[in-house]
Design an enzyme around this catalytic site. Structure first.
Site, PDB file in Angstrom:
ATOM      1  N   LYS A   1      35.575 -34.674  13.298  1.00 13.78           N
ATOM      2  CA  LYS A   1      35.244 -35.923  12.618  1.00 13.78           C
ATOM      3  C   LYS A   1      36.211 -37.036  13.050  1.00 13.78           C
ATOM      4  O   LYS A   1      37.245 -36.764  13.677  1.00 13.78           O
ATOM      5  CB  LYS A   1      35.279 -35.675  11.107  1.00 13.78           C
TER       6      LYS A   1
ATOM      7  N   TYR B   1      23.268 -35.329   7.344  1.00 12.32           N
ATOM      8  CA  TYR B   1      23.692 -34.970   5.985  1.00 12.32           C
ATOM      9  C   TYR B   1      22.570 -35.175   4.957  1.00 12.32           C
ATOM     10  O   TYR B   1      22.857 -35.382   3.764  1.00 12.32           O
ATOM     11  CB  TYR B   1      24.927 -35.791   5.590  1.00 12.32           C
TER      12      TYR B   1
ATOM     13  N   ASN C   1      38.394 -34.062   5.951  1.00 13.65           N
ATOM     14  CA  ASN C   1      38.613 -32.639   6.259  1.00 13.65           C
ATOM     15  C   ASN C   1      38.420 -32.288   7.733  1.00 13.65           C
ATOM     16  O   ASN C   1      38.193 -31.130   8.088  1.00 13.65           O
ATOM     17  CB  ASN C   1      37.794 -31.740   5.318  1.00 13.65           C
TER      18      ASN C   1
ATOM     19  N   HIS D   1      33.484 -30.406  11.162  1.00 16.28           N
ATOM     20  CA  HIS D   1      32.193 -29.970  10.609  1.00 16.28           C
ATOM     21  C   HIS D   1      31.754 -28.695  11.321  1.00 16.28           C
ATOM     22  O   HIS D   1      31.975 -28.548  12.522  1.00 16.28           O
ATOM     23  CB  HIS D   1      31.124 -31.048  10.836  1.00 16.28           C
TER      24      HIS D   1
ATOM     25  N   GLU E   1      20.835 -29.289  13.727  1.00 15.93           N
ATOM     26  CA  GLU E   1      21.943 -30.183  14.070  1.00 15.93           C
ATOM     27  C   GLU E   1      22.115 -30.307  15.585  1.00 15.93           C
ATOM     28  O   GLU E   1      22.337 -31.404  16.110  1.00 15.93           O
ATOM     29  CB  GLU E   1      23.233 -29.684  13.402  1.00 15.93           C
TER      30      GLU E   1
HETATM   31  P1  IDP Z   1      30.926 -28.476   4.648  1.00 17.68           P
HETATM   32  O1  IDP Z   1      31.340 -29.605   5.566  1.00 17.68           O
HETATM   33  O2  IDP Z   1      32.040 -27.506   4.428  1.00 17.68           O
HETATM   34  O3  IDP Z   1      29.653 -27.806   5.087  1.00 17.68           O
HETATM   35  P2  IDP Z   1      29.352 -29.837   2.608  1.00 17.68           P
HETATM   36  O4  IDP Z   1      29.235 -29.444   1.173  1.00 17.68           O
HETATM   37  O5  IDP Z   1      28.180 -29.630   3.489  1.00 17.68           O
HETATM   38  O6  IDP Z   1      30.663 -29.116   3.205  1.00 17.68           O
HETATM   39  O7  IDP Z   1      29.758 -31.368   2.615  1.00 17.68           O
HETATM   40  C1  IDP Z   1      29.739 -32.113   3.812  1.00 17.68           C
HETATM   41  C2  IDP Z   1      30.960 -32.973   3.873  1.00 17.68           C
HETATM   42  O8  IDP Z   1      30.910 -33.929   2.816  1.00 17.68           O
HETATM   43  C3  IDP Z   1      32.280 -32.254   3.689  1.00 17.68           C
HETATM   44  O9  IDP Z   1      32.766 -31.631   4.864  1.00 17.68           O
HETATM   45  C4  IDP Z   1      33.167 -33.384   3.231  1.00 17.68           C
HETATM   46  O10 IDP Z   1      33.608 -34.193   4.339  1.00 17.68           O
HETATM   47  C5  IDP Z   1      32.231 -34.218   2.385  1.00 17.68           C
HETATM   48  N1  IDP Z   1      32.332 -33.866   0.972  1.00 17.68           N
HETATM   49  C6  IDP Z   1      31.877 -32.760   0.344  1.00 17.68           C
HETATM   50  N2  IDP Z   1      32.184 -32.775  -0.949  1.00 17.68           N
HETATM   51  C7  IDP Z   1      32.842 -33.934  -1.163  1.00 17.68           C
HETATM   52  C8  IDP Z   1      33.438 -34.535  -2.337  1.00 17.68           C
HETATM   53  O11 IDP Z   1      33.406 -34.005  -3.444  1.00 17.68           O
HETATM   54  N3  IDP Z   1      34.047 -35.746  -2.140  1.00 17.68           N
HETATM   55  C9  IDP Z   1      34.103 -36.381  -0.935  1.00 17.68           C
HETATM   56  N4  IDP Z   1      33.563 -35.838   0.176  1.00 17.68           N
HETATM   57  C10 IDP Z   1      32.952 -34.636   0.066  1.00 17.68           C
HETATM   58 MG    MG Z   2      27.718 -28.554   5.190  1.00 17.32          MG
END
Ligand code: IDP
Ligand code: MG
Length: 151
Positions: A11, A51, A114, A117, A128
């Protein structure tokens, strides 16, 4: 050997923080094969589709803004069980819950920063990869080291 593929992306925060090589290194050292890679400024349209499952979440607008904030390193990695194992290498979505030794566990703090992805299923990986890459951007080859990685 397996031709399972997953979509892994570094990212904008990971790119800006100089984490491209350590993240790639973990997939390479594990034994997975890189079959597609590009540094790209994703469009808002692409990110909203990528997303789409999260569009009703309160953090969705911020997530799209974050992903638009700089270039993303998009990759396709291939190998046995790479979708599931790729998620293990990444660590939990919330970096504070991600165990040390994982990418998010070692390199990040906030869930909204984080750094990487990874596809969560073979089906979403296919979707994707199709969104981020053209068919001609995926390369086919057999690494000579494979006989030392696969039994
Ligand atoms: P993942 O990336 O581990 O698959 P997902 O639930 O698919 O997690 O969420 C996609 C992305 O959305 C996450 O990697 C993170 O960057 C962001 N995200 C998820 N939950 C939150 C939140 O509670 N606050 C802010 N960003 C979030
Ligand atoms: Mg995800």
């Amino acid at each position: 050997m397996s031709s399972e593929q997953t979509f892994i992306a570094i990212k904008p925060d990971g790119v800006q923080r100089g984490l491209i090589s350590p993240i790639i290194s973990r997939f390479e050292k594990k034994g997975y094969k890189l079959v597609g890679i590009k540094l790209t400024n994703a469009s808002e349209e692409l990110l909203k589709e990528h997303y789409a499952d999260l569009q009703t979440k309160p953090f969705f607008p911020g997530l799209v803004k974050y992903m638009l904030s700089g270039p993303v390193l998009a990759m396709v990695w291939e190998g046995k069980d790479v979708v599931k194992t790729g998620r293990v290498l990444l660590g939990a979505t919330n970096p504070l819950a991600a165990v040390p030794g994982t990418i998010r566990g070692d390199f990040a703090i906030d869930v909204g920063r984080n750094v990487c992805h990874g596809s969560d299923s073979v089906e979403s990986a296919k979707k994707e990869i199709g969104l981020w890459f053209g068919k001609d951007e995926i390369v086919s080859y057999t690494p000579t080291i494979f006989k030392w990685i696969y039994e």
